[in-house]
Design an enzyme around this catalytic site. Structure first.
Site, PDB file in Angstrom:
ATOM      1  N   GLY A  43     -14.391  -0.392  -0.922  1.00  7.52           N
ATOM      2  CA  GLY A  43     -14.540  -1.091  -2.199  1.00  7.52           C
ATOM      3  C   GLY A  43     -13.290  -1.041  -3.044  1.00  7.52           C
ATOM      4  N   GLY A  48      -5.036  -7.118  -0.734  1.00  6.87           N
ATOM      5  CA  GLY A  48      -4.883  -6.662   0.647  1.00  6.87           C
ATOM      6  C   GLY A  48      -6.194  -6.848   1.405  1.00  6.87           C
ATOM      7  N   HIS A  49      -7.302  -6.400   0.792  1.00  4.32           N
ATOM      8  CA  HIS A  49      -8.618  -6.593   1.418  1.00  4.32           C
ATOM      9  C   HIS A  49      -8.902  -8.092   1.571  1.00  4.32           C
ATOM     10  CE1 HIS A  49      -9.377  -2.622  -0.737  1.00  4.32           C
ATOM     11  NE2 HIS A  49      -9.612  -2.316   0.520  1.00  4.32           N
ATOM     12  N   GLN A  73     -14.612  11.550   5.110  1.00  2.00           N
ATOM     13  CA  GLN A  73     -13.177  11.423   5.364  1.00  2.00           C
ATOM     14  C   GLN A  73     -12.324  11.990   4.233  1.00  2.00           C
ATOM     15  OE1 GLN A  73     -13.562   6.958   5.592  1.00  2.00           O
ATOM     16  NE2 GLN A  73     -11.559   6.997   4.611  1.00  2.00           N
ATOM     17  N   GLY A 174      -6.163  -3.071   7.821  1.00  4.17           N
ATOM     18  CA  GLY A 174      -4.812  -3.261   7.305  1.00  4.17           C
ATOM     19  C   GLY A 174      -3.817  -2.342   8.011  1.00  4.17           C
ATOM     20  N   MET A 211      -0.129  -2.791  -1.674  1.00  2.42           N
ATOM     21  CA  MET A 211      -1.407  -2.787  -2.401  1.00  2.42           C
ATOM     22  C   MET A 211      -2.306  -1.674  -1.889  1.00  2.42           C
ATOM     23  SD  MET A 211      -2.375  -6.412  -3.617  1.00  2.42           S
ATOM     24  CE  MET A 211      -1.140  -7.498  -4.309  1.00  2.42           C
ATOM     25  N   SER A 213      -6.035   0.649  -3.319  1.00  2.00           N
ATOM     26  CA  SER A 213      -7.000   0.919  -4.398  1.00  2.00           C
ATOM     27  C   SER A 213      -6.507   2.082  -5.247  1.00  2.00           C
ATOM     28  CB  SER A 213      -8.371   1.257  -3.806  1.00  2.00           C
ATOM     29  OG  SER A 213      -8.788   0.219  -2.946  1.00  2.00           O
TER      30      SER A 213
HETATM   31  O1  PAF Z   1      -9.599   2.043   5.207  1.00  2.00           O
HETATM   32  C1  PAF Z   1     -10.670   2.312   4.632  1.00  2.00           C
HETATM   33  O2  PAF Z   1     -10.992   1.762   3.573  1.00  2.00           O
HETATM   34  C2  PAF Z   1     -11.602   3.350   5.221  1.00  2.00           C
HETATM   35  O3  PAF Z   1     -10.891   4.381   5.822  1.00  2.00           O
HETATM   36  C3  PAF Z   1     -12.631   2.766   6.194  1.00  2.00           C
HETATM   37  C4  PAF Z   1     -11.972   2.135   7.410  1.00  2.00           C
HETATM   38  C5  PAF Z   1     -13.470   1.713   5.488  1.00  2.00           C
HETATM   39  C6  PAF Z   1     -13.576   3.857   6.709  1.00  2.00           C
HETATM   40  O4  PAF Z   1     -14.259   4.466   5.664  1.00  2.00           O
END
Ligand code: PAF
Length: 306
Positions: A43, A48-49, A73, A174, A211, A213
């Site tokens: 989110g 970039g997204h 993570q 990315g 870019m 977040s």
């Molecule tokens: O790159 C990310 O935003 C995260 O590491 C991902 C791939 C969504 C996994 O939580």
């Protein structure tokens, strides 16, 4: 300059929140011979997204975006609790980019409570963590792996789970998270996961800042300091264009740029593009990868030398 997203979805965008529902949706879509494109994210979407979504939109019938801040993570002292969120803004961007399905599970759905409710890591009985490339070198322990223990196990595990739920034909990541991309390539190869992985180029702000977040954490002054990562990349590119093939000289020059404006450097490494092992003699394809801190914000960037 990044291009704005233009393609509109033909159908109203749907929000799905449970693993069971997305899996049923995916099975039905596949039964109708629909090609599923997938962009997993945490989110706080930016251009970039958006470029991943735009690329995916061109090659699929159904475009799925997942938004899930994956707790497994993040390390204990990392930014999980303050990771930026912008639900309404994300939905607007998703609509503009032609997303069909937003998959937005909660932690309870992704990591169901079993006999051990907390911490969340204890709920995961099966981790994806055997990501060896060869002998003593393994992807998990290069670059960010040295500084974020457990991070890539968390990424590989949640991505494997998301793939099982969304059942995409192709998933888009990315290249800014270059090591993550290699870990996912390795995971789908090793486990014969029938998902095609596409890496997409880094999208930069007009002044070159990659870019992310996490750029939102930077004050105006810190944002200016952050530009040293891009300057380091440009310095390395210039040296290589001018014929330098000495990895030590290339990394030292890049390191000097990063040192000039950051508070701490995790690494500035020229490495093999696939195994990520540091290079002592020049070879291509290779990657110059950087991770450094501006105050409490950790930034990464890289450039690929094909
Ligand atoms: O790159 C990310 O935003 C995260 O590491 C991902 C791939 C969504 C996994 O939580």
């Amino acid at each position: 300059m990044p291009m704005p997203c233009t393609k509109k979805s033909l159908h109203p965008m749907q929000i799905i929140t449970t693993p069971n529902d997305i899996q049923s949706w995916a099975i039905a879509a596949r039964n109708q011979n629909q090609r599923i494109g997938f962009v997993p994210t945490m989110g706080y979407l930016h251009e970039g997204h958006c470029s991943l979504l735009k690329t995916a939109r061109q090659h699929c019938d159904q475009l799925v975006l997942s938004i899930f801040v994956n707790p497994t993570q993040f390390g204990p002292n990392e930014d999980f609790d303050r990771y930026p969120k912008n639900w309404e803004g994300d939905l607007d961007r998703a609509k503009t980019c032609g997303v069909d399905i937003v998959f937005h599970p909660d932690a309870e759905g992704m990591y169901p409570t079993s006999d051990k409710p907390n911490p969340i890591e204890d709920r995961v009985h099966t981790w994806i963590n055997a990501l060896h490339t060869n002998g003593s070198h393994d992807l998990l322990h290069q670059l960010c792996g040295q500084f974020r223990p457990g991070h890539f196990q968390g990424v590989a595990t949640v991505v494997a789970k998301l793939f099982d739920m969304v059942q995409p034909h192709t998933a888009y990541f990315g290249e800014k998270d270059y090591q993550q991309l290699q870990v996912i390539h390795r995971m789908v190869d090793d486990l014969h996961v029938p998902v095609e992985i596409k890496g997409c180029p880094i999208v930069r702000e007009a002044d070159g800042l990659a870019m992310s977040s996490r750029n939102t954490y930077l004050s105006i002054t810190d944002r200016k300091r952050a530009l040293c990562l891009y300057q380091a990349i440009q310095t390395a590119q210039r040296l290589i264009t001018n014929g330098c093939t000495n990895p030590l000289r290339i990394t030292q020059a890049a390191m000097e740029c990063v040192q000039s404006a950051t508070d701490r450097i995790d690494y500035v490494t020229l490495c093999d593009a696939k195994t990520l092992t540091p290079l002592h003699t020049w070879q291509a394809p290779s990657v110059l990868a950087i991770a450094a801190w501006i105050g409490t914000t950790r930034l990464i960037d890289n450039v690929i030398f094909p």
